[in-house]
Design an enzyme around this catalytic site. Structure first.
Site, PDB file in Angstrom:
ATOM      1  N   GLU A  92       0.823  -1.203   0.000  1.00  0.00           N
ATOM      2  CA  GLU A  92       0.000   0.000   0.000  1.00  0.00           C
ATOM      3  C   GLU A  92       0.861   1.258   0.000  1.00  0.00           C
ATOM      4  OE1 GLU A  92      -2.571  -0.173   3.384  1.00  0.00           O
ATOM      5  OE2 GLU A  92      -2.976  -2.302   3.073  1.00  0.00           O
ATOM      6  N   CYS A 105       2.823   8.437   1.842  1.00  0.00           N
ATOM      7  CA  CYS A 105       3.213   7.436   2.824  1.00  0.00           C
ATOM      8  C   CYS A 105       3.684   6.196   2.072  1.00  0.00           C
ATOM      9  CB  CYS A 105       2.052   7.099   3.748  1.00  0.00           C
ATOM     10  SG  CYS A 105       2.472   5.902   5.042  1.00  0.00           S
ATOM     11  N   CYS A 116       3.215  -5.978  16.231  1.00  0.00           N
ATOM     12  CA  CYS A 116       2.445  -5.052  17.065  1.00  0.00           C
ATOM     13  C   CYS A 116       0.973  -5.435  17.036  1.00  0.00           C
ATOM     14  CB  CYS A 116       2.647  -3.621  16.586  1.00  0.00           C
ATOM     15  SG  CYS A 116       4.363  -3.071  16.641  1.00  0.00           S
ATOM     16  N   CYS A 336      -2.673   0.865   8.308  1.00  0.00           N
ATOM     17  CA  CYS A 336      -1.607   0.316   7.471  1.00  0.00           C
ATOM     18  C   CYS A 336      -1.794  -1.190   7.313  1.00  0.00           C
ATOM     19  CB  CYS A 336      -0.240   0.588   8.095  1.00  0.00           C
ATOM     20  SG  CYS A 336       0.246   2.314   8.064  1.00  0.00           S
TER      21      CYS A 336
END
Length: 348
Positions: A92, A105, A116, A336
């Site tokens: 992405e 980004c 995480c 994300c």
């Protein structure tokens, strides 16, 4: 076949001389065609000899990524792309338009192995690193959209999928490429690199004297909470991480940005805010408070708006420079790795 976006200008100059037998100035012409004129093919490079263009077609390529999904937010000027490479991997990239400029980004890895617990990027683990050229392609993809309206990419954040410090050499090569004056000429101070807290990478960056911004994903004020949310804390607990951050500031003079994703009932109490303020005391820094994005596979709930502002106010009252991140792309799989995961599930 070589990917020309993988080359710094110096490396391209060597390749042009050694492999093509051309004069060094041809490399500058080629670089400017790639980045300033945004040529999509060698045929467009009309001030290069025809024979050279033919050899370039035989020995090199520019772009290999294909857009498989594009999502445009209906609530703000954000566009999210899912790009696919010839080996079948997808990553992405996000274009965020602000009143002060356009930011991209970039993902530095296909997936992520950091684990995480609030992040969609780690779903499925890490497949491979992105090369510098593949990261450049992500920027150029957004730049092509901006070219339609006469605008340019003004800043880059390496905050997409992956851990940049786990792919350090390629990330720094990527930065060298996009900051070159003959290329996109994006200033180093307009580039931010994020890390979950890989201490060796932070220390290495401190020694190199780059003027980029370091963002550290902190997300908790103590080892107990951070250890539950971020497995990396076992290898690099907060004391080691903060020691590296203080050393980084002393060596670079660059203020550090700390990312703090607020999760309801986990790390969002006023006690956490006070503990965070005490942890950061004496270190010139900025805290970016992030209402956590909902990821169905994770189940975390975002902190309610009233508590977000109370947490923010507690930091300000304690003398900590803090802001609440403006949410962008919330209606288009904002987290994300979320779009990539959704696409993979549809293909399964």
């Amino acid at each position: 076949m070589v990917h020309l976006y993988d080359f710094t200008l110096e490396e391209l100059r060597d390749w042009v001389v050694q492999e093509l037998g051309e004069r060094p100035f041809r490399a500058v012409q080629l670089y400017e065609w790639m980045y300033q004129k945004r040529a999509k093919s060698f045929e467009e490079m009309t001030n290069l000899p025809k024979a050279l263009r033919q050899r370039l077609n035989e020995m090199a390529y520019l772009r290999s990524a294909k857009q498989v999904v594009r999502q445009d937010s209906k609530v703000d000027p954000t566009t999210k792309f899912l790009l696919a490479w010839p080996d079948g991997v997808t990553v992405e990239s996000v274009l965020m338009r602000h009143n002060y400029g356009n930011s991209v980004c970039v993902s530095s890895q296909v997936g992520c192995k950091m684990g995480c617990t609030f992040c969609a990027s780690t779903l499925g683990g890490m497949i491979r690193h992105m090369t510098a050229g593949e990261m450049v392609e992500q920027v150029m993809h957004s730049q092509a959209l901006l070219d339609e309206v006469g605008q340019r990419v003004s800043s880059v954040v390496v905050m997409g999928s992956g851990e940049p410090m786990d792919n350090y050499d390629q990330v720094m090569r990527f930065i060298d490429i996009i900051t070159n004056q003959h290329g996109l000429n994006i200033g180093q101070r307009h580039i931010t690199v994020s890390t979950v807290g890989l201490v060796p990478g932070i220390r290495r960056l401190a020694e190199e004297g780059r003027q980029i911004t370091l963002a550290v994903s902190l997300h908790a004020p103590n080892d107990a909470i951070r250890g539950r949310m971020m497995p990396v804390n076992k290898a690099y607990p907060i004391a080691k991480l903060m020691e590296a951050c203080h050393d980084y500031y002393r060596k670079t003079g660059r203020r550090i940005s700390f990312e703090y994703a607020l999760v309801a009932g986990e790390n969002d109490s006023l006690e956490c805010a006070q503990e965070l303020a005490a942890l950061l005391k004496g270190l010139p820094c900025h805290v970016n408070l992030i209402p956590v994005n909902y990821v169905p596979e994770r189940g975390y709930r975002r902190t309610d708006r009233k508590q977000i502002f109370a947490f923010w106010r507690a930091l300000l009252d304690a003398g900590v420079n803090a802001t609440i991140r403006r949410e962008m792309g919330h209606d288009i799989a904002a987290a994300c790795g979320q779009l990539r995961a959704q696409y993979a599930n549809r293909q399964a």
